[in-house]
Design a protein around this motif. Structure first.
Motif, mmCIF file in Angstrom:
data_model
loop_
_atom_site.group_PDB
_atom_site.id
_atom_site.type_symbol
_atom_site.label_atom_id
_atom_site.label_comp_id
_atom_site.label_asym_id
_atom_site.label_seq_id
_atom_site.Cartn_x
_atom_site.Cartn_y
_atom_site.Cartn_z
ATOM 1 N N GLY A 194 12.284 -2.177 6.242
ATOM 2 C CA GLY A 194 12.498 -1.930 7.662
ATOM 3 C C GLY A 194 12.816 -3.167 8.479
ATOM 4 N N GLY A 195 13.393 -2.950 9.642
ATOM 5 C CA GLY A 195 13.694 -4.048 10.548
ATOM 6 C C GLY A 195 14.728 -5.011 10.029
ATOM 7 N N GLY A 196 15.592 -4.544 9.137
ATOM 8 C CA GLY A 196 16.595 -5.426 8.551
ATOM 9 C C GLY A 196 16.035 -6.343 7.488
ATOM 10 N N ASN A 197 14.829 -6.052 7.004
ATOM 11 C CA ASN A 197 14.157 -6.896 6.016
ATOM 12 C C ASN A 197 14.174 -6.267 4.621
ATOM 13 N N ALA A 198 14.143 -7.125 3.628
ATOM 14 C CA ALA A 198 14.013 -6.677 2.244
ATOM 15 C C ALA A 198 13.178 -7.699 1.478
ATOM 16 N N ILE A 199 12.464 -7.235 0.475
ATOM 17 C CA ILE A 199 11.619 -8.101 -0.354
ATOM 18 C C ILE A 199 12.000 -7.945 -1.815
ATOM 19 N N GLU A 200 11.625 -8.924 -2.614
ATOM 20 C CA GLU A 200 11.915 -8.880 -4.047
ATOM 21 C C GLU A 200 10.629 -8.824 -4.866
ATOM 22 N N THR A 201 10.726 -8.126 -5.970
ATOM 23 C CA THR A 201 9.621 -7.968 -6.918
ATOM 24 C C THR A 201 10.217 -8.117 -8.318
ATOM 25 N N VAL A 202 9.491 -8.781 -9.215
ATOM 26 C CA VAL A 202 10.040 -9.050 -10.549
ATOM 27 C C VAL A 202 9.066 -8.594 -11.633
ATOM 28 N N TYR A 203 9.616 -7.916 -12.640
ATOM 29 C CA TYR A 203 8.855 -7.520 -13.837
ATOM 30 C C TYR A 203 9.286 -8.428 -14.978
ATOM 31 N N ILE A 204 8.306 -9.023 -15.668
ATOM 32 C CA ILE A 204 8.584 -9.977 -16.743
ATOM 33 C C ILE A 204 7.884 -9.518 -18.021
ATOM 34 N N PRO A 205 8.638 -9.088 -19.033
ATOM 35 C CA PRO A 205 8.029 -8.685 -20.302
ATOM 36 C C PRO A 205 7.761 -9.890 -21.199
ATOM 37 N N ASP A 206 6.670 -9.831 -21.951
ATOM 38 C CA ASP A 206 6.340 -10.905 -22.889
ATOM 39 C C ASP A 206 5.487 -10.310 -24.005
ATOM 40 N N GLY A 207 6.132 -9.912 -25.075
ATOM 41 C CA GLY A 207 5.405 -9.252 -26.163
ATOM 42 C C GLY A 207 4.865 -7.910 -25.695
ATOM 43 N N ASP A 208 3.543 -7.721 -25.893
ATOM 44 C CA ASP A 208 2.925 -6.461 -25.459
ATOM 45 C C ASP A 208 2.436 -6.531 -24.019
#
Length: 392
Positions: free
Chosen positions: A95-109
């Motif tokens: 909202g409000g012209g804003n955006a956020i980032e989120t990251v998923y990082i796999p490492d083995g199990d």
């Protein structure tokens, strides 16, 4: 967000970010029994259901009442990128012209989700892309837990009752923003992550990383017992003052004392603080810095995570050389510290540590100043790191 219609219209309550206690209070207002809170928590967080009509163990009357008073809404996924190494990055509209980032990082199990707590960041760490975008606001609890909800749904995790099928096994509050400056919302979201009727993550699998907001850290143990990481990045106050400006208010010794008090209050006395140390070429990567770090941490129960600096626009810092990285790590290991190197993941989609930027409707005008500075630097064809930041 949607609202009720009529002369006395009220905003609908987003149930996604409510703790069990807050959900129980909500149902009490509706004249319902407290156990309804657990039922709805399971529908939302374990089964990924956001439509009240699908909640089959609720009466039709209650479902209709919920539709009049509440909503279940997570941040909208604007775009998703998948890296060649399995890393996945999300861009969420908030909202409000804003955006956020989120990251998923796999490492083995293990699958670690790096979650944001603010739109931008009010701190201005010189090595971090987020800080260069300025700051707009704190994220709500539903916007924080919504990142976990959306990521889990993207892997089909919420459609399975088998815990072994989980892709998101760990969460780190290391995305955009300083978590301890959004204390209440971050705590509510983390406690949902660990709730048996929500995501059921253990306290060892949820980590809060702070740059050093000491007053908030001092009260953290009163409300949660998640794992703790300190965003240190320097072996002395002179360098850290330049890299992490909040150090001028809460210097290293004060921060480490607060961190030790936090883990001393944990039921498990074997807990260690994770020290995050971003290595920047010719700035904080010299052998003398490693030896200084050994002395600084010799009486603190820590494990150390070395992070090679990930370059981004608006920064003149350079990535540490492999030789300097190995030399730095060897000094720490020889001194008896468990020392790992964070593998750079997702750099082909700008998802590596320190690269998260999102889209910030900056209220501080910091981003504008940085762009002007960068333009001036390009005009002068200068690519020299300011002398005051270089430690030989």
């Amino acid at each position: 967000m949607n609202t009720e219609t009529g002369a006395e219209a009220q905003p609908l309550i987003n149930l996604l970010g409510l703790s069990q206690a807050k959900l129980e209070a909500f149902f009490a207002e509706l004249g319902e029994k407290k156990f309804r809170a657990i039922q709805v928590m399971k529908w939302i967080h374990q089964l990924g259901v956001c439509d009240f009509d699908e909640m089959s163990n609720l009466s039709k009357g209650l479902r209709e009442k919920l539709k009049q008073r509440a909503v279940i809404e997570a941040p909208e996924v604007i775009q998703r990128w998948d890296s060649a190494d399995g890393t996945r990055k999300f861009l969420f509209r908030v909202g409000g012209g804003n955006a956020i980032e989120t990251v998923y990082i796999p490492d083995g199990d293990r699958g670690t989700l790096c979650v944001s707590s603010q739109v931008g960041c009010s701190l201005d760490c010189s090595f971090c892309a987020t800080g260069k975008q300025g700051f707009n606001r704190d994220l709500s609890a539903h916007e924080i837990i919504g990142q976990v909800w959306q990521a889990a749904k993207s892997f089909g995790q919420l459609d399975s009752v088998n815990v072994a099928d989980r892709k998101v096994t760990n969460v780190v509050m290391m995305g955009m923003g300083e978590p301890l400056l959004n204390f209440d919302n971050v705590v509510d979201a983390m406690n949902l992550m660990m709730h048996d009727n929500a995501y059921g993550l253990s306290k060892r699998r949820v980590t809060l990383s702070t740059s050093g907001v000491v007053p908030a850290l001092d009260k953290l143990a009163d409300v949660t017992d998640v794992s703790l990481a300190i965003s240190l990045h320097a072996s002395n106050d002179a360098i850290r003052n330049e890299l992490v400006p909040i150090n001028r208010k809460y210097p290293i010794a004060v921060l480490l004392d607060s961190a030790q008090r936090y883990i001393e209050r944990m039921p498990d006395n074997r807990r260690k603080i994770t020290i995050e140390y971003t290595l920047i070429d010719q700035l904080n990567d010299r052998p003398e810095h490693a030896h200084e770090l050994v002395q600084l941490l010799k009486d603190v129960p820590v494990k150390i995570n070395l992070i090679p600096f990930n370059p981004f626009s608006l920064s003149n810092y350079k990535r540490v050389s492999n030789n300097s990285l190995r030399r730095f790590q060897t000094i720490l290991i020889d001194a008896g510290f468990t020392t790992t190197v964070r593998t750079t993941r997702g750099d082909d989609i700008d998802a590596a540590c320190g690269q998260l930027a999102g889209q910030v409707n900056d209220r501080t005008r910091r981003a504008e100043r940085y762009k002007l500075d960068a333009a001036a630097m390009m005009a002068s064809n200068s690519d020299v790191i300011p002398v005051k930041l270089v430690q030989d």
